[in-house]
Design a protein around this motif. Structure first.
Motif, PDB file in Angstrom:
ATOM      1  N   GLY A 144      -4.697 -14.995   2.002  1.00  0.00           N
ATOM      2  CA  GLY A 144      -4.653 -15.976   0.930  1.00  0.00           C
ATOM      3  C   GLY A 144      -5.129 -15.459  -0.404  1.00  0.00           C
ATOM      4  N   MET A 145      -5.616 -14.206  -0.436  1.00  0.00           N
ATOM      5  CA  MET A 145      -6.090 -13.643  -1.695  1.00  0.00           C
ATOM      6  C   MET A 145      -4.946 -13.085  -2.538  1.00  0.00           C
ATOM      7  N   GLU A 146      -3.727 -13.162  -2.032  1.00  0.00           N
ATOM      8  CA  GLU A 146      -2.577 -12.655  -2.794  1.00  0.00           C
ATOM      9  C   GLU A 146      -2.418 -13.404  -4.120  1.00  0.00           C
ATOM     10  N   ARG A 147      -2.806 -14.674  -4.169  1.00  0.00           N
ATOM     11  CA  ARG A 147      -2.655 -15.441  -5.407  1.00  0.00           C
ATOM     12  C   ARG A 147      -3.595 -14.941  -6.498  1.00  0.00           C
ATOM     13  N   TYR A 148      -4.587 -14.142  -6.135  1.00  0.00           N
ATOM     14  CA  TYR A 148      -5.491 -13.547  -7.114  1.00  0.00           C
ATOM     15  C   TYR A 148      -5.134 -12.097  -7.430  1.00  0.00           C
ATOM     16  N   GLY A 149      -4.025 -11.606  -6.900  1.00  0.00           N
ATOM     17  CA  GLY A 149      -3.586 -10.242  -7.186  1.00  0.00           C
ATOM     18  C   GLY A 149      -3.941  -9.232  -6.132  1.00  0.00           C
ATOM     19  N   TYR A 150      -4.596  -9.632  -5.059  1.00  0.00           N
ATOM     20  CA  TYR A 150      -4.961  -8.704  -3.990  1.00  0.00           C
ATOM     21  C   TYR A 150      -3.731  -8.376  -3.131  1.00  0.00           C
ATOM     22  N   SER A 165      -2.792  -7.701   0.619  1.00  0.00           N
ATOM     23  CA  SER A 165      -3.377  -7.911   1.954  1.00  0.00           C
ATOM     24  C   SER A 165      -2.666  -7.134   3.044  1.00  0.00           C
ATOM     25  N   ALA A 166      -1.485  -6.586   2.756  1.00  0.00           N
ATOM     26  CA  ALA A 166      -0.735  -5.829   3.762  1.00  0.00           C
ATOM     27  C   ALA A 166      -0.034  -4.656   3.077  1.00  0.00           C
ATOM     28  N   VAL A 167       0.096  -3.558   3.820  1.00  0.00           N
ATOM     29  CA  VAL A 167       0.739  -2.362   3.283  1.00  0.00           C
ATOM     30  C   VAL A 167       2.237  -2.617   3.150  1.00  0.00           C
ATOM     31  N   PRO A 168       2.844  -2.392   1.974  1.00  0.00           N
ATOM     32  CA  PRO A 168       4.291  -2.604   1.819  1.00  0.00           C
ATOM     33  C   PRO A 168       5.079  -1.712   2.780  1.00  0.00           C
ATOM     34  N   PRO A 177       3.199  -4.916  -6.110  1.00  0.00           N
ATOM     35  CA  PRO A 177       2.761  -3.994  -5.048  1.00  0.00           C
ATOM     36  C   PRO A 177       3.864  -3.062  -4.572  1.00  0.00           C
ATOM     37  N   LYS A 178       5.114  -3.507  -4.572  1.00  0.00           N
ATOM     38  CA  LYS A 178       6.207  -2.654  -4.103  1.00  0.00           C
ATOM     39  C   LYS A 178       6.417  -1.482  -5.044  1.00  0.00           C
ATOM     40  N   ARG A 179       6.362  -1.743  -6.370  1.00  0.00           N
ATOM     41  CA  ARG A 179       6.519  -0.646  -7.323  1.00  0.00           C
ATOM     42  C   ARG A 179       5.314   0.288  -7.297  1.00  0.00           C
ATOM     43  N   LEU A 180       4.136  -0.271  -7.100  1.00  0.00           N
ATOM     44  CA  LEU A 180       2.957   0.583  -6.966  1.00  0.00           C
ATOM     45  C   LEU A 180       3.073   1.469  -5.731  1.00  0.00           C
ATOM     46  N   ALA A 181       3.552   0.896  -4.651  1.00  0.00           N
ATOM     47  CA  ALA A 181       3.707   1.661  -3.413  1.00  0.00           C
ATOM     48  C   ALA A 181       4.786   2.718  -3.537  1.00  0.00           C
ATOM     49  N   ALA A 182       5.764   2.529  -4.443  1.00  0.00           N
ATOM     50  CA  ALA A 182       6.810   3.528  -4.636  1.00  0.00           C
ATOM     51  C   ALA A 182       6.261   4.815  -5.235  1.00  0.00           C
ATOM     52  N   ASN A 240       1.856   4.903  -1.653  1.00  0.00           N
ATOM     53  CA  ASN A 240       1.748   3.716  -0.821  1.00  0.00           C
ATOM     54  C   ASN A 240       0.289   3.362  -0.540  1.00  0.00           C
ATOM     55  N   PHE A 241       0.075   2.094  -0.245  1.00  0.00           N
ATOM     56  CA  PHE A 241      -1.259   1.600   0.072  1.00  0.00           C
ATOM     57  C   PHE A 241      -1.691   2.105   1.447  1.00  0.00           C
ATOM     58  N   ALA A 242      -3.010   2.032   1.682  1.00  0.00           N
ATOM     59  CA  ALA A 242      -3.579   2.411   2.978  1.00  0.00           C
ATOM     60  C   ALA A 242      -4.751   1.494   3.287  1.00  0.00           C
ATOM     61  N   GLU A 243      -4.825   1.035   4.520  1.00  0.00           N
ATOM     62  CA  GLU A 243      -5.956   0.215   4.935  1.00  0.00           C
ATOM     63  C   GLU A 243      -7.180   1.095   5.173  1.00  0.00           C
ATOM     64  N   THR A 244      -8.350   0.518   4.915  1.00  0.00           N
ATOM     65  CA  THR A 244      -9.587   1.257   5.135  1.00  0.00           C
ATOM     66  C   THR A 244      -9.719   1.612   6.613  1.00  0.00           C
ATOM     67  N   PRO A 245      -9.809   2.892   6.948  1.00  0.00           N
ATOM     68  CA  PRO A 245      -9.882   3.286   8.370  1.00  0.00           C
ATOM     69  C   PRO A 245     -11.284   3.096   8.927  1.00  0.00           C
ATOM     70  N   PRO A 246     -11.417   2.972  10.230  1.00  0.00           N
ATOM     71  CA  PRO A 246     -12.760   2.897  10.843  1.00  0.00           C
ATOM     72  C   PRO A 246     -13.539   4.180  10.559  1.00  0.00           C
ATOM     73  N   ASN A 247     -14.834   4.036  10.362  1.00  0.00           N
ATOM     74  CA  ASN A 247     -15.681   5.189  10.053  1.00  0.00           C
ATOM     75  C   ASN A 247     -17.038   4.974  10.695  1.00  0.00           C
ATOM     76  N   PRO A 248     -17.266   5.545  11.894  1.00  0.00           N
ATOM     77  CA  PRO A 248     -18.551   5.326  12.591  1.00  0.00           C
ATOM     78  C   PRO A 248     -19.731   5.979  11.893  1.00  0.00           C
ATOM     79  N   ASP A 249     -19.480   6.896  10.949  1.00  0.00           N
ATOM     80  CA  ASP A 249     -20.582   7.570  10.254  1.00  0.00           C
ATOM     81  C   ASP A 249     -21.208   6.724   9.153  1.00  0.00           C
ATOM     82  N   VAL A 250     -20.576   5.619   8.800  1.00  0.00           N
ATOM     83  CA  VAL A 250     -21.100   4.777   7.713  1.00  0.00           C
ATOM     84  C   VAL A 250     -22.207   3.886   8.261  1.00  0.00           C
ATOM     85  N   PRO A 251     -23.379   3.830   7.603  1.00  0.00           N
ATOM     86  CA  PRO A 251     -24.461   2.949   8.079  1.00  0.00           C
ATOM     87  C   PRO A 251     -24.039   1.490   8.064  1.00  0.00           C
ATOM     88  N   ALA A 252     -24.540   0.742   9.018  1.00  0.00           N
ATOM     89  CA  ALA A 252     -24.159  -0.672   9.117  1.00  0.00           C
ATOM     90  C   ALA A 252     -24.754  -1.510   8.002  1.00  0.00           C
TER      91      ALA A 252
END
Length: 681
Positions: free
Chosen positions: A327-333, A335-338, A437-442, A445-457
């Motif tokens: 729902g944050m798309e209406r603010y310019g975010y 939410s999914a990789v094109p 977002p489509k032109r930006l991805a051209a 492309n976007f990437a989701e934040t990957p899991p990183n076990p080394d980052v402190p909680a």
């Protein structure tokens, strides 16, 4: 006409010896037409000279005369010294001796005194007679002449029709109460200042200036009669009243040119209706503001924000401020990789338009050439770009003003409605910006934040980016991340964009082409922290030299090494930074959403305004570098400011929750009895 007037000399004067004419046209028994001069010389044998402007054909020769101290500006006509006795039936030759100034300091003082006399002459009281005003103006104008001799000797005859008299360069200063500890160093006459674009004729402005000055004088005089000893500093001297009048009139003339007549008349009417207590309050506020401005120059220490929570508790509480990504798309975010199909469609649309874009600054259409145009190496068509770099704003209303002032540009304060002004700044090329977002991805492309076990909680990160214009729109050119809430630097590097740079937008980004050209290029495994260069001055901190990431993807990988999907990212207008870095992150705390504008989106509060009003701190100060160019923003400063605003939000939210019964038990935030859920829910 002249011959007929000359024939009157053969007739005796009807007034006889009682004639008081300055130069009577009739004949007298003693053979002279200057009885007034004789009477004045009898009273004062050593008078200062005055301008002989009433009779351009008469020249009076003074064989010898010593200069005397001139009288004050406001003097009685009967005691005004006149020029020496004239020889009858001869054309007069006007001359006057003057002592020579040999000391530089004396000459400087004389020039300053002459300027003061000129200012006094321009403000002759209406109660004075016309003859008195003429004498004062003559003395003021002649006192500015530079003395040329040190011993009495006749000067050469003047060739101009009107005689000009050189008098003593030491006129008396204007006699007015000096209540201000810092008198104006540059005396001015009550005359409207010269403007590049005048909103009215000089006579009209002069009439309005005098009317406004009269109201200031009235209020100041009335306040003087009732002011106590500790209120003397509220009074203004004569010169300060003139300066205030000219300052106020100039401000209206430059900032409200289109409505100048109404604006200044409303101001005059406001002060005409103003009573002494209101004037006293206004003067007190102005004086208080001046003292506050002077005190603001000293270093200021800010009180730290105390939330009442420990660091792990603050991180835990921070999750309450996270907005769900759905729902944050209406603010310019994003939410999914094109998808690949979306990217292909975007590229085909760009090719079909033959790279035709609309300029982000002047709104003109132009064509962009990625890889440069073959025939001339140009990056864009349609020539240079003339625009206003500053944002638009509404000026504050003046006292008594009922109409809304026109919207203006912050860069040059010109009215937005002024169609004759196309812009105050010129850039070599046009630029464009895309948020699709489509032109930006051209481009990347976007990437989701990957899991990183080394980052402190218990880590939260404040995030900010700077963007510049390239042939692909706006691209990432600097990325910064600091730890929250302590502000420790985690990442700060320059980024080489994918497309050819057209404008690095240094005015706002702070990134310069020479900085990127001289930066050390990062390689995989290198330390990305800035290089510290010792300052030539030991008292100053070392200079930070940022390193250069070879591509936006390399800079994004550095960010991914510091965060995990559950790590809160804090920023102001965070969707712009995430889209520039092509990141899809599910845990975001945006100060634009936490501190919304009263009119709602898309209108939003600026980070600078929020920091100044809520935290009492100033950021993004319009500083210039050694070459006079705008220094731009500091992304690290912006990131820390956003983090401080979030801490303020945490403090206020926790205070409200405690009032509702929330508490801390065994180091955990627990709800009131009978209410389920946790602080992080």
């Amino acid at each position: 006409m002249a011959s007929s007037l000359a024939s009157l000399k053969s007739f005796p004067c009807p007034a006889g010896n009682k004639c008081t004419a300055f130069q009577c046209l009739f004949n007298h028994e003693d053979g002279t037409n200057t009885h007034v001069e004789e009477q004045s010389l009898a009273k004062n044998p050593n008078p200062p000279a005055t301008a002989d402007q009433d009779s351009p054909r008469k020249r009076i020769k003074l064989s010898s005369m010593t200069p005397s101290t001139p009288s004050t500006t406001h003097q009685d006509l009967s005691t005004t010294p006149e020029i020496g006795k004239a020889e009858p039936d001869k054309r007069k030759d006007l001359s006057l001796t003057q002592p020579k100034l040999t000391d530089t300091a004396t000459a400087t003082a004389a020039a300053a005194a002459a300027a003061a006399a000129a200012a006094a002459a321009a403000t002759v009281s209406p109660a004075m007679s016309p003859a008195m005003s003429h004498v004062n103006r003559a003395q003021a104008s002649t006192s500015a002449k530079t003395p040329t001799s040190s011993s009495p000797k006749p000067s050469k005859p003047l060739s101009t029709p009107h005689a000009t008299i050189k008098s003593s360069p030491k006129p008396s200063p204007i006699s007015s109460p000096k209540s201000s500890p810092k008198p104006s160093p540059k005396p001015e006459a009550l005359n409207p200042r010269l403007l590049k674009k005048s909103p009215a004729t000089h006579n009209a402005r002069l009439m309005l200036v005098k009317a406004l000055h009269n109201e200031y004088v009235r209020l100041n005089t009335e306040l003087k009669g009732i002011a106590k000893e500790d209120e003397k500093e509220l009074l203004l001297s004569g010169q300060e009243l003139i300066t205030k009048t000219l300052d106020d009139e100039q401000e209206i003339a430059t900032k409200k040119t289109a409505v100048y007549n109404n604006a200044i008349r409303n101001k005059i009417l406001t002060y005409k209706r103003m009573k002494v207590p209101q004037w006293k309050e206004e003067r007190a506020n102005i004086l208080k503001a001046h003292k506050s401005e002077e005190s603001s120059q000293a270093p200021v220490t800010y009180e730290p924000i105390v939330t009442g929570l420990t660091l792990p508790q603050e991180i835990d509480f921070l999750h309450r401020l996270v907005w769900p990504l759905a729902g944050m798309e209406r603010y310019g975010y994003v939410s999914a990789v094109p998808s690949d199909d979306d990217i292909k469609a975007a590229r085909e649309a760009v090719e079909a338009s033959r790279n035709t874009e609309v300029c982000d600054r002047c709104t003109r259409r132009f064509q962009v050439f990625p890889g440069r145009r073959e025939e001339d190496g140009a990056l864009a068509s349609n020539g240079s770009c003339t625009y206003h770099p500053g944002k638009m704003y509404y000026p504050e209303r003046s006292a008594g003003e009922k109409t809304s002032p026109p919207k203006k540009y912050r860069c040059c304060h010109q009215s937005v409605e002024d169609e004759s002004s196309t812009g105050c700044t010129t850039a070599p090329t046009h630029v464009f910006k895309t948020t699709d977002p489509k032109r930006l991805a051209a481009v990347l492309n976007f990437a989701e934040t990957p899991p990183n076990p080394d980052v402190p909680a218990d880590r939260a990160v404040c995030f900010d980016c700077e963007m510049g214009y390239t042939v692909y729109g706006t691209e990432l050119i600097r990325i910064t991340a600091v730890a929250w809430p302590n502000g420790e630097e985690l990442l700060d590097v320059l980024v080489r964009p994918i497309g050819e740079p057209m404008d690095l937008n240094t005015r706002y980004s702070g990134v310069r082409a020479e900085d990127m050209a001289a930066a050390e290029i990062l390689k995989p495994g290198d330390d990305h922290r800035p290089t510290l260069v010792p300052s030539p001055d030991p008292s100053k901190p070392p200079q930070r030299k940022l390193k250069l990431a070879p591509s936006p993807k390399a800079a994004r990988d550095l960010l991914f090494s510091l965060i995990a999907p559950s790590t809160p990212l804090i920023g102001h207008g965070l969707e712009n930074d995430l889209n520039a870095a092509r990141v899809v992150h599910p845990t975001c705390v945006d100060t634009v959403l936490q501190f919304p504008h009263r009119r709602g989106l898309p209108v939003r509060n600026g980070l600078k305004m929020l920091t100044e009003t809520l935290l009492g701190r100033k950021i993004q100060v319009e500083a210039d570098d050694e070459n006079g160019n705008p220094a731009g923003h500091d992304s690290a400063e912006d990131a820390r400011a956003a983090g401080e605003l979030v801490r303020l939000k945490v403090r206020d939210e926790w205070k409200t929750m405690r009032a509702k019964g929330w508490a801390i038990e065994d180091g955990q935030i627990v709800p009131p009895k009978g209410m389920g859920g946790t602080a992080g829910a």
